[in-house]
Scaffold this active site. Structure first.
Site, short mmCIF file in Angstrom:
data_model
loop_
_atom_site.label_atom_id
_atom_site.label_comp_id
_atom_site.label_asym_id
_atom_site.label_seq_id
_atom_site.Cartn_x
_atom_site.Cartn_y
_atom_site.Cartn_z
N GLU A 185 7.16 13.99 -8.01
CA GLU A 185 7.70 13.34 -6.82
C GLU A 185 8.26 11.99 -7.25
OE1 GLU A 185 6.69 11.36 -2.50
OE2 GLU A 185 5.24 12.79 -3.34
N HIS B 255 1.23 6.23 -6.67
CA HIS B 255 1.72 6.61 -5.35
C HIS B 255 2.19 5.40 -4.56
CE1 HIS B 255 1.35 7.43 -1.01
NE2 HIS B 255 1.79 8.64 -1.33
N HIS C 48 -2.68 18.47 -6.31
CA HIS C 48 -2.12 17.23 -5.78
C HIS C 48 -2.60 16.02 -6.59
CE1 HIS C 48 -1.77 14.29 -2.16
NE2 HIS C 48 -0.57 14.52 -2.63
#
Length: 242
Positions: A114, A54, A12
């Protein structure tokens, strides 16, 4: 089932919490722990450069302020993205998506991007990331695109339909499986607590893989493996040997 070349274990944001997330240092550390696939978050600078971050805003993981996507890359590239984590990483820069792509390609590693757009540029982010990725990974196993944003996945699919996609979901709202099917997803990626045997069977029955985030406990990993899921995204790169 579509062909699935990706390993089960996915680090991650590079190396979980062991290094500053979404930096080249984190990816190197995750690789040191034996990981061969990595998840990251990609968005666009104001001048259209895909970079890793992020949050929409810069404060948590850099010494900058404001919305990252509203800053040009010339400004973002000078930020310190490591000091917030620890002194050992002071001065670590934000990476472009291209720099991480080249690192993964050179080392034979797999990538889960992502698509994490700044609000208001969901479609543009999907298009730009897809077009860049298609060029960088030409002739190689492509990355897996994932996103919570349907608009981003739709744009990525329109730009580069051959690159596989996964819909991220945090809860099962009405029509979740139909949305993933309409996007021609290869995977459904959801909060690990949502999976049960019936849901895994339903997703597999329509030809998609089952991936989970963010799995940091041994009991949770064992449960997911027993259920027959296909991918585990974890921060615990020092405790789970892939």
């Amino acid at each position: 089932m579509q062909a699935w070349p990706y390993p089960r274990w996915i680090a991650h944001r590079g190396a979980g919490h062991l290094a500053p997330e979404n930096t080249l240092a984190a990816f190197r550390l995750g690789a040191h722990h034996g990981y061969r696939m990595f998840e990251c978050d990609a968005k666009l600078s104001a001048d259209g450069v895909p970079f890793l971050m992020h949050d929409a805003t810069l404060e948590r993981t850099t010494n900058g302020t404001g919305v990252g996507g509203e800053r040009p890359w010339s400004e973002l590239s000078r930020l310190d993205a490591g000091s917030w984590h620890s002194r050992a990483y002071a001065g670590e820069p934000l990476p472009t998506l291209e720099s991480l792509a080249r690192y993964c390609i050179a080392n034979g590693l797999f990538f889960n991007i992502e698509i994490k757009p700044t609000p208001g540029v969901e479609a543009r982010t999907g298009t730009v990331v897809a077009e860049h990725a298609a060029r960088w990974w030409k002739g190689r196993v492509p990355p897996l695109f994932t996103s919570f944003k349907v608009e981003s996945l739709q744009a990525a699919a329109a730009a580069q339909p051959e690159i596989p996609r996964g819909l991220l979901v945090d809860n099962f709202t009405d029509g979740w499986l139909q949305r993933a099917q309409s996007l021609k997803c290869a995977a459904l990626v959801c909060n690990h607590a949502l999976w049960d045997s019936a849901t895994v069977a339903a997703v597999h029955a329509v030809g998609m893989r089952c991936l989970s985030y963010t799995v940091n406990d041994e009991w949770a990993a064992e449960r997911l493996i027993a259920l027959g899921t296909d991918g585990i995204i974890t921060d615990a790169v020092d405790r789970f040997a892939p």
